[in-house]
Design an enzyme around this catalytic site. Structure first.
Site, short mmCIF file in Angstrom:
data_model
loop_
_atom_site.label_atom_id
_atom_site.label_comp_id
_atom_site.label_asym_id
_atom_site.label_seq_id
_atom_site.Cartn_x
_atom_site.Cartn_y
_atom_site.Cartn_z
N ARG A 39 0.61 -1.00 -0.16
CA ARG A 39 0.11 0.17 -0.28
C ARG A 39 1.22 1.07 0.10
O ARG A 39 1.86 1.54 1.40
CB ARG A 39 -1.15 -0.16 0.99
CG ARG A 39 -2.21 1.35 1.45
CD ARG A 39 -2.96 1.07 2.19
NE ARG A 39 -3.64 1.70 2.74
CZ ARG A 39 -5.10 1.91 1.95
NH1 ARG A 39 -5.44 0.71 2.08
NH2 ARG A 39 -6.24 2.38 2.62
N HIS A 49 -6.86 1.61 -6.92
CA HIS A 49 -7.67 0.83 -5.62
C HIS A 49 -7.45 -0.12 -6.12
O HIS A 49 -8.95 -0.85 -5.96
CB HIS A 49 -8.03 1.89 -4.59
CG HIS A 49 -8.56 1.16 -3.09
ND1 HIS A 49 -7.35 0.00 -3.56
CD2 HIS A 49 -8.87 1.44 -2.30
CE1 HIS A 49 -7.69 -0.77 -1.79
NE2 HIS A 49 -8.42 0.84 -1.28
N GLN A 99 -9.56 -2.72 -3.93
CA GLN A 99 -11.38 -2.43 -3.56
C GLN A 99 -12.33 -2.77 -4.86
O GLN A 99 -13.63 -2.45 -4.56
CB GLN A 99 -11.35 -0.84 -3.84
CG GLN A 99 -12.78 -0.29 -2.76
CD GLN A 99 -13.36 -0.49 -1.58
OE1 GLN A 99 -12.48 -0.20 -0.71
NE2 GLN A 99 -14.46 -0.66 -1.01
N ASP A 135 -17.16 8.52 -1.83
CA ASP A 135 -16.25 8.55 -1.22
C ASP A 135 -15.91 9.80 -0.18
O ASP A 135 -16.16 11.30 -0.38
CB ASP A 135 -14.85 8.08 -1.82
CG ASP A 135 -13.41 7.41 -1.22
OD1 ASP A 135 -13.88 7.64 -0.09
OD2 ASP A 135 -12.96 7.64 -2.10
N CYS A 165 -16.77 3.59 0.18
CA CYS A 165 -15.55 2.38 0.78
C CYS A 165 -15.26 2.51 2.10
O CYS A 165 -14.11 1.67 2.07
CB CYS A 165 -14.30 2.59 -0.29
SG CYS A 165 -13.99 4.32 -0.60
N ARG A 194 -14.39 -7.29 1.44
CA ARG A 194 -12.72 -6.91 0.99
C ARG A 194 -12.71 -8.08 1.34
O ARG A 194 -11.33 -8.37 0.55
CB ARG A 194 -12.62 -5.90 2.12
CG ARG A 194 -13.09 -4.44 1.57
CD ARG A 194 -12.61 -3.49 0.68
NE ARG A 194 -11.44 -3.64 0.09
CZ ARG A 194 -10.24 -2.69 0.62
NH1 ARG A 194 -11.13 -1.81 1.34
NH2 ARG A 194 -9.07 -3.34 0.94
#
Length: 355
Positions: free
Chosen positions: A105, A132, A135, A234, A275, A303
């Site tokens: 990440r 991402h 996701q 988001d 998210c 996830r």
């Protein structure tokens, strides 16, 4: 051993490959609900490097490796001196000899690409400044779970309309690209300054052309929420943009906040996604995120579903699985050697005990 592949960007995969991942996700989720996930990664290790903090990504990958019989090792940049006392190249080469996969990440997408370039185990991009993908895969699966299953069976998603309302975040770009890859209709609604750049739109248009379906629209007009299957938002500002937060809030609030009135405008079929983490009553009102049309927490659970599938899909084919005979040979070889070197101590203990 099969060909090594990394999960860096969903654009690296065909529509059929993404469908394969979705099928594997469904199988593994069903197995988890039945308490019967096979230990496909038993005794395997995933190295997890986080330059940026995480909750859902960290927990979901750790839980996934545990469920698959393996182990995830969390590595903080300051603990491994990433790019400081030791070069990125040296760290990765060392990890390759001790782990079976690397999760990163990163602040910069270039870091992810550099790791993948030097790695001979699968590398997973769990977020960078440009996208991402983990996701996005989770989001796609969640969308299909909560829309007409006939669409999935027929491999025709042209009737699905996904509306993202908010800033041009890496989540927005990833969602735009994976939905247009699948032939869905994607709409980004935001003030002009915060709309998707031309480069993102070009990728979406190429996806639409390649798959002969779907559409992409960038607009300020909230009327385009009508008949949406998904309303997605988001955070209005991202990590390292805290000094711009007030400017962003001023540009978006209250016009682009997700409220019950906006969801009603979309229609009763619309489902709300985010998210997470969410800013309380900022980009979305609590009445929506906790309401009947919200699937935010089902999305968060997925996830784990996505990580299970990614780990199996990419790591398992790279493993050299020892045969039962090979395992028995090494077990016998090692234990017999240990018995030999320990025998004098066993004899002494027996003699003293008899005395």
């Amino acid at each position: 051993m099969n060909q090594l592949r990394h999960f860096i960007d969903t654009q690296d995969f065909s529509k059929n490959e993404i469908l394969d991942l979705l099928t594997l996700m469904k199988k593994l989720k069903t197995a988890r609900y039945n308490g019967a996930i096979p230990p496909l990664l038993q005794n395997k290790t995933l190295a997890m490097i986080f330059e940026e903090p995480s909750t859902r990504t960290k927990v979901s990958f750790e839980a996934a490796m545990t469920l698959l019989g393996g182990h995830a090792q969390y590595l903080k940049p300051d603990e491994i001196h990433l790019g400081q006392k030791e070069s990125l190249y040296d760290i990765i080469k060392a990890l390759l000899h001790m782990t079976d996969g690397i999760l990163i990440r990163a602040w910069k997408h270039e870091t992810v690409e550099a790791i993948a370039k030097n790695a001979d185990v699968p590398v997973f991009n769990s977020l960078s400044d440009s996208n991402h993908p983990t996701q996005a895969l989770c989001d796609l699966f969640t969308i299909l779970e909560h829309t007409d299953p006939i669409l999935y069976l027929n491999n025709d998603f042209s009737k699905l309309k996904i509306v993202f309302i908010g800033d041009q975040t890496n989540v927005c770009s990833s969602l735009m690209h994976i939905t247009t890859k699948m032939g869905m209709n994607f709409v980004h609604i935001a003030p002009k300054k915060y709309q998707s750049p031309a480069a993102w739109i070009d990728i979406a248009k190429a996806n639409i052309k390649e798959n002969n379906g779907g559409s992409v629209l960038i607009t300020e007009d909230l009327n385009y929420v009508k008949d949406a299957n998904i309303i997605y938002t988001d955070l209005w500002w991202w990590v390292d943009q805290e000094d711009e937060a007030n400017e962003h809030v001023k540009a978006f609030k209250p016009t682009y906040q997700i409220t019950n009135a906006l969801m009603a405008k979309a229609g009763p079929q619309a489902r709300f996604m985010h998210c997470l983490p969410a800013s309380q009553n900022i980009e979305v009102m609590d009445e929506v995120i906790d309401g009947n049309q919200s699937i935010v927490f089902q999305q968060a659970e997925n996830r784990l579903t996505a990580q299970l599938a990614l780990l199996v899909y990419f790591i398992y084919p790279c493993l050299d699985i020892a045969t039962t005979a090979t395992k028995a040979y090494h077990a016998g070889d090692i234990t017999s050697w240990l018995d030999d070197i320990q025998r004098p101590w066993k004899q002494r203990y027996t003699f003293n005990h008899q005395e």
